[in-house]
Design a protein around this motif. Structure first.
Motif, PDB file in Angstrom:
ATOM      1  N   ASP A 174      13.666   1.313   0.225  1.00 45.81           N
ATOM      2  CA  ASP A 174      13.956   2.450  -0.736  1.00 45.81           C
ATOM      3  C   ASP A 174      12.737   2.695  -1.725  1.00 45.81           C
ATOM      4  O   ASP A 174      12.792   3.628  -2.282  1.00 45.81           O
ATOM      5  N   ARG A 175      11.902   1.664  -1.999  1.00 41.72           N
ATOM      6  CA  ARG A 175      10.808   1.823  -2.720  1.00 41.72           C
ATOM      7  C   ARG A 175       9.531   2.552  -2.392  1.00 41.72           C
ATOM      8  O   ARG A 175       8.783   2.742  -2.849  1.00 41.72           O
ATOM      9  N   LEU A 176       9.488   2.600  -0.959  1.00 44.07           N
ATOM     10  CA  LEU A 176       8.409   3.191  -0.209  1.00 44.07           C
ATOM     11  C   LEU A 176       8.370   4.652  -0.584  1.00 44.07           C
ATOM     12  O   LEU A 176       9.388   5.232  -0.689  1.00 44.07           O
ATOM     13  N   LYS A 183       0.884  -1.222  -0.117  1.00 46.09           N
ATOM     14  CA  LYS A 183       0.048  -0.176   0.068  1.00 46.09           C
ATOM     15  C   LYS A 183       0.831   1.297  -0.079  1.00 46.09           C
ATOM     16  O   LYS A 183       0.480   2.377  -0.435  1.00 46.09           O
ATOM     17  N   LEU A 184       2.211   1.096   0.585  1.00 43.04           N
ATOM     18  CA  LEU A 184       3.045   2.338   0.852  1.00 43.04           C
ATOM     19  C   LEU A 184       3.978   2.554  -0.597  1.00 43.04           C
ATOM     20  O   LEU A 184       4.930   3.134  -0.257  1.00 43.04           O
ATOM     21  N   GLY A 185       3.839   1.462  -1.571  1.00 47.64           N
ATOM     22  CA  GLY A 185       4.930   1.512  -2.574  1.00 47.64           C
ATOM     23  C   GLY A 185       5.630   0.355  -3.007  1.00 47.64           C
ATOM     24  O   GLY A 185       6.300   0.455  -3.853  1.00 47.64           O
ATOM     25  N   ASP A 186       5.813  -0.378  -2.253  1.00 48.08           N
ATOM     26  CA  ASP A 186       6.748  -1.611  -2.423  1.00 48.08           C
ATOM     27  C   ASP A 186       6.079  -3.178  -2.540  1.00 48.08           C
ATOM     28  O   ASP A 186       5.420  -3.575  -1.459  1.00 48.08           O
ATOM     29  N   ASN A 187       5.735  -3.274  -3.655  1.00 44.25           N
ATOM     30  CA  ASN A 187       5.235  -4.716  -3.857  1.00 44.25           C
ATOM     31  C   ASN A 187       6.136  -5.794  -3.920  1.00 44.25           C
ATOM     32  O   ASN A 187       5.814  -7.020  -4.598  1.00 44.25           O
TER      33      ASN A 187
END
Length: 220
Positions: free
Chosen positions: A86-88, A34-38
């Protein structure tokens, strides 16, 4: 903590413990997605399938060894959910939310088991298997919640503390991570974590859950 290793006791504890571990880990992956890292989602870790979260050593071998040696407490861990911080979208803040997701899921589960326990009492269901399972559900989830909040990485509490500290102190704390597991194990075996951390926080969260379910008792 389990002191009775009979087949019935293991059966009573198995279901709430499996749910507690599985949902805890899946919650980390769900929050990260949900916060950007899948990363966890792509690897199939945002799932309620316990097999995806089992660590052969931490989930099976270590608890079994403690049981066979008659240990007064049971300790174990699941396979950590991979997160690329780092992907968040906002790594500093979002890492705190990802870390909180696991203990938060345990608190919700503890509350649900407490409600089930109250409903069993209100319906005058005297079957001890179900009432003991509900009690175990509360205690396992409170135990995992409090233990994982201990502020040493790689535990969730360490991640939360790292996110709250200024950059320099956060980096210094991160250097502990390779030895964090051994530090925690040492503190656990000496009883320091139990006396100074586990028991006080467990009492607090049990009080909080009791306060939340009290209106249900008053309602009926």
């Amino acid at each position: 903590m389990i002191t009775d290793y009979s087949i019935q006791a293991i059966a009573i504890n198995a279901i709430p413990l499996i749910f507690a571990i599985t949902i805890h880990e899946a919650a980390h992956g769900y929050a990260a997605r949900k916060l950007g890292d899948n990363t966890a989602y792509v690897l199939g870790r945002v799932t309620l399938n316990p097999a995806k979260h089992i660590d052969p050593v931490g989930t099976i071998l270590l608890p079994l060894l403690l049981i066979l040696t008659g240990s007064p407490f049971l300790f174990g861990y699941a396979k950590p959910v991979p997160v690329r911080f780092d992907r968040l979208r906002n790594p500093k803040i979002d890492s705190i939310w990802v870390a909180l997701a696991g203990p938060g899921a345990n608190f919700i589960q503890a509350l649900v088991w407490a409600i089930i326990w109250v409903l069993l009492k209100l319906m005058d269901i005297q079957e001890p298997f179900f009432t003991k399972m509900a009690q175990a559900g509360v205690m396992w989830n409170i135990g995992l919640l409090v233990f994982n909040l201990f502020p040493i990485p790689p535990l969730d509490g360490g991640r939360i503390l790292a996110g709250l500290l200024p950059a320099r102190q956060s980096i210094a704390l991160g250097r502990i991570e390779p030895w964090g597991f051994f530090i925690v194990m040492g503190l656990a075996f000496t009883g320091i974590i139990r006396g100074l951390w586990m028991e006080p926080l467990s009492h607090f969260f049990l009080w909080l859950i009791n306060a939340l379910v009290s209106p249900l008792l008053m309602l009926f």
